[in-house]
Design a protein around this motif. Structure first.
Motif, PDB file in Angstrom:
ATOM      1  N   LEU A 174       0.838  -1.190   0.000  1.00  0.00           N
ATOM      2  CA  LEU A 174       0.000   0.000   0.000  1.00  0.00           C
ATOM      3  C   LEU A 174       0.880   1.250   0.000  1.00  0.00           C
ATOM      4  O   LEU A 174       1.977   1.237   0.555  1.00  0.00           O
ATOM      5  CB  LEU A 174      -0.879   0.036   1.261  1.00  0.00           C
ATOM      6  N   ALA A 231      -8.652  -1.909   2.109  1.00  0.00           N
ATOM      7  CA  ALA A 231      -7.427  -1.330   1.555  1.00  0.00           C
ATOM      8  C   ALA A 231      -6.746  -2.402   0.715  1.00  0.00           C
ATOM      9  O   ALA A 231      -6.057  -3.278   1.231  1.00  0.00           O
ATOM     10  CB  ALA A 231      -6.516  -0.844   2.673  1.00  0.00           C
ATOM     11  N   GLU A 235      -3.064  -0.293  -3.846  1.00  0.00           N
ATOM     12  CA  GLU A 235      -3.817   0.962  -3.837  1.00  0.00           C
ATOM     13  C   GLU A 235      -2.960   2.148  -3.404  1.00  0.00           C
ATOM     14  O   GLU A 235      -2.091   2.027  -2.544  1.00  0.00           O
ATOM     15  CB  GLU A 235      -5.025   0.855  -2.906  1.00  0.00           C
TER      16      GLU A 235
END
Length: 243
Positions: A174, A231, A235
């Motif tokens: 992430l 999440a 991303e």
């Protein structure tokens, strides 16, 4: 047992995240150029992340202390970063440019490589959280090195996440823009001349208007983000969605 590795953990957001993870009972491994006093459930490593050999050796040392049988979750937070050099691209010092790219792009990539390799046989869930910036998604005059570095970190996050789709035990990658936090980096930005950074008055206004976020609040939001099953791998996130 949750184990968390944080780079740039001696001040600002890194320090706030260090304390937040300790408060929830995690074992925290912190890396920083400045010494960090040892405390319960914390292991400290004084290292400059731009020193490749020292960085790799630090990860070997970290994983030598982790029992993979009891480890349920592993997280790497690539937080260390440099705002300098600030100024027109034609005037930036070549050595400062090289240092910027090393700290903002190369070091997170090397840390993630070591993290993945050392944890290859762990059954624990694994996450690499790269602290990015809105500057990596919107160019700003005077920040050519910083914007380029953060854009590179975003692309690395997306690319590494794609590779994990085919992994036997995939890790989650992430990247999150942390917003405008009241840290030493903001102090440095406000001290920049207008000739070097034409948007400096905007950042001075943020401070005057009380628009800067407390790093402790951002750290708590980071923990919420990491715990959020929505999440998704690869991303590019904005922490303001969690504040």
């Amino acid at each position: 047992m949750e184990h968390v590795i944080i780079t740039g953990a001696s001040k600002g957001l890194g320090d706030a995240m260090r304390r937040a993870f300790l408060e929830r009972g995690a074992t925290v491994h912190v890396l920083a150029r400045s010494p960090i006093s040892e405390t319960k459930n914390q292991h400290s490593y004084q290292v400059d992340v731009s020193d490749v050999d020292a960085l790799v050796q630090s990860f070997r040392s970290i994983f030598s202390t982790i029992d993979q049988q009891t480890c349920m979750a592993l997280t790497l937070v690539n937080n260390a970063g440099l705002i300098s050099p600030v100024g027109p691209a034609a005037e930036n010092d070549p050595h400062e440019i090289a240092k910027s790219i090393t700290v903002n792009v190369s070091a997170p990539m090397i840390a993630a490589q070591a993290f993945l390799q050392q944890s290859e046989h762990f059954s624990a869930s694994r996450t690499v959280l790269n602290i990015s910036s809105g500057a990596g998604r919107s160019p700003m005059e005077g920040w050519s090195a910083y914007c380029t570095g953060k854009a590179g970190l975003d692309m690395y996050t997306k690319t590494a996440a794609l590779e994990q789709k085919e992994a036997t035990k995939p890790a989650r990658f992430l990247a999150v823009a942390p917003g405008i936090i009241d840290t030493d980096m903001q102090t440095t930005i406000r001290g920049t001349s207008k000739d070097a950074f034409k948007h400096v008055d905007k950042f001075r206004t943020y401070k005057k208007q009380g628009a800067l976020v407390d790093p402790n609040d951002t750290a708590q939001a980071m923990l919420q983000l990491l715990d959020d099953p929505k999440a998704k791998n690869g991303e590019l996130l904005d922490i303001r969605e969690y504040l």
